[in-house]
Design a protein around this motif. Structure first.
Motif, PDB file in Angstrom:
ATOM      1  N   MET A 256       0.851  -1.196   0.000  1.00  0.00           N
ATOM      2  CA  MET A 256       0.000   0.000   0.000  1.00  0.00           C
ATOM      3  C   MET A 256       0.888   1.248   0.000  1.00  0.00           C
ATOM      4  SD  MET A 256      -3.018  -1.357   0.075  1.00  0.00           S
ATOM      5  CE  MET A 256      -4.075   0.017   0.458  1.00  0.00           C
ATOM      6  N   ALA A 257       0.308   2.367  -0.406  1.00  0.00           N
ATOM      7  CA  ALA A 257       1.044   3.632  -0.381  1.00  0.00           C
ATOM      8  C   ALA A 257       1.246   4.068   1.072  1.00  0.00           C
ATOM      9  CB  ALA A 257       0.271   4.713  -1.133  1.00  0.00           C
ATOM     10  N   ALA A 258       2.439   4.560   1.389  1.00  0.00           N
ATOM     11  CA  ALA A 258       2.712   5.070   2.729  1.00  0.00           C
ATOM     12  C   ALA A 258       1.942   6.364   2.935  1.00  0.00           C
ATOM     13  CB  ALA A 258       4.208   5.304   2.911  1.00  0.00           C
ATOM     14  N   ARG A 259       1.458   6.573   4.159  1.00  0.00           N
ATOM     15  CA  ARG A 259       0.683   7.776   4.492  1.00  0.00           C
ATOM     16  C   ARG A 259       1.252   8.412   5.757  1.00  0.00           C
ATOM     17  NH1 ARG A 259      -4.447   7.557   1.883  1.00  0.00           N
ATOM     18  NH2 ARG A 259      -4.737   5.568   0.846  1.00  0.00           N
ATOM     19  N   GLU A 260       1.244   9.717   5.763  1.00  0.00           N
ATOM     20  CA  GLU A 260       1.675  10.470   6.947  1.00  0.00           C
ATOM     21  C   GLU A 260       0.471  10.680   7.865  1.00  0.00           C
ATOM     22  OE1 GLU A 260       4.806  11.479   7.679  1.00  0.00           O
ATOM     23  OE2 GLU A 260       5.460  10.414   5.887  1.00  0.00           O
ATOM     24  N   PHE A 261       0.754  10.856   9.158  1.00  0.00           N
ATOM     25  CA  PHE A 261      -0.310  11.106  10.119  1.00  0.00           C
ATOM     26  C   PHE A 261      -0.017  12.365  10.893  1.00  0.00           C
ATOM     27  CE2 PHE A 261      -0.653   6.570   9.368  1.00  0.00           C
ATOM     28  CZ  PHE A 261      -2.001   6.502   9.039  1.00  0.00           C
ATOM     29  N   SER A 262      -1.077  13.028  11.302  1.00  0.00           N
ATOM     30  CA  SER A 262      -0.946  14.247  12.077  1.00  0.00           C
ATOM     31  C   SER A 262      -1.081  13.938  13.561  1.00  0.00           C
ATOM     32  CB  SER A 262      -2.053  15.233  11.673  1.00  0.00           C
ATOM     33  OG  SER A 262      -3.318  14.727  12.079  1.00  0.00           O
ATOM     34  N   ALA A 263      -0.816  14.935  14.370  1.00  0.00           N
ATOM     35  CA  ALA A 263      -1.010  14.793  15.812  1.00  0.00           C
ATOM     36  C   ALA A 263      -2.485  14.515  16.114  1.00  0.00           C
ATOM     37  CB  ALA A 263      -0.537  16.053  16.531  1.00  0.00           C
ATOM     38  N   ALA A 264      -3.381  15.109  15.335  1.00  0.00           N
ATOM     39  CA  ALA A 264      -4.809  14.870  15.545  1.00  0.00           C
ATOM     40  C   ALA A 264      -5.165  13.410  15.286  1.00  0.00           C
ATOM     41  CB  ALA A 264      -5.634  15.787  14.645  1.00  0.00           C
ATOM     42  N   ASN A 265      -4.566  12.802  14.259  1.00  0.00           N
ATOM     43  CA  ASN A 265      -4.810  11.381  13.992  1.00  0.00           C
ATOM     44  C   ASN A 265      -4.363  10.525  15.167  1.00  0.00           C
ATOM     45  OD1 ASN A 265      -3.693  11.969  10.657  1.00  0.00           O
ATOM     46  ND2 ASN A 265      -5.810  11.668  11.266  1.00  0.00           N
ATOM     47  N   LEU A 266      -3.184  10.810  15.674  1.00  0.00           N
ATOM     48  CA  LEU A 266      -2.664  10.028  16.792  1.00  0.00           C
ATOM     49  C   LEU A 266      -3.463  10.287  18.065  1.00  0.00           C
ATOM     50  CD1 LEU A 266       1.149  10.296  16.041  1.00  0.00           C
ATOM     51  CD2 LEU A 266      -0.412   8.411  15.536  1.00  0.00           C
ATOM     52  N   ALA A 267      -3.950  11.511  18.245  1.00  0.00           N
ATOM     53  CA  ALA A 267      -4.804  11.807  19.396  1.00  0.00           C
ATOM     54  C   ALA A 267      -6.110  11.005  19.301  1.00  0.00           C
ATOM     55  CB  ALA A 267      -5.102  13.303  19.480  1.00  0.00           C
ATOM     56  N   GLY A 268      -6.631  10.878  18.097  1.00  0.00           N
ATOM     57  CA  GLY A 268      -7.834  10.067  17.910  1.00  0.00           C
ATOM     58  C   GLY A 268      -7.594   8.619  18.286  1.00  0.00           C
TER      59      GLY A 268
END
Length: 147
Positions: free
Chosen positions: A121-133
């Motif tokens: 799969m394609a690599a995706r970046e995550f934000s602090a909001a994603n990790l907080a979720g």
């Protein structure tokens, strides 16, 4: 089409929640979790063969199956693991606690898989909001499991 797909996924989630209690009942009636999983997978295989026949799709050829990387075959083993764990866990944890633990595991692993670009799969970046979720799902899991 996206809305229909989202509804289908939600329905799939509801059906996954039903699997644990169904398999648990089946295991009690058939003599154990391995017997229940065997019957469940036999029914699933029969349904897939019927669907393949109904849509007129060709059955995969030996050469095509041999070309599949070994790690892809783990998908079937993962299914066996999940069914067996659901049979053992649902009676002890309850359906909601079992499912919230499944969802936490799915989300945590999916973040790692997306970040690494695992399984082609394609690599995706995550934000602090994603990790907080994800952290909130983890905290919610604790609340559900330990009430």
């Amino acid at each position: 089409m996206t809305g229909v797909l989202i509804l289908a996924v939600i329905a799939g989630g509801a059906l996954i929640a039903a699997q644990g209690p169904i398999y648990t009942r089946m295991a009690g009636m058939l003599g154990g979790p391995v017997q229940a999983a065997t019957l469940a997978f036999a029914v699933g295989a029969a349904a897939l063969l019927a669907l393949l026949t109904a849509v007129g799709g060709p059955f995969p050829r030996r050469a095509e199956m041999a070309a599949v990387p070994l790690w892809v075959w783990a998908g079937g083993l993962i299914g066996v693991y999940v069914v067996l764990v659901s049979i053992l866990a649902v009676p002890r944890l309850g359906v909601a606690s079992y499912m919230v633990c499944v969802i936490l595991g799915q989300l945590a692993a999916s973040y790692a898989y997306d970040r690494a670009g695992a399984f082609g799969m394609a690599a995706r970046e995550f934000s602090a909001a994603n990790l907080a979720g994800l952290a909130m799902v983890g905290a919610g899991s604790v609340l559900v499991v330990w009430r």
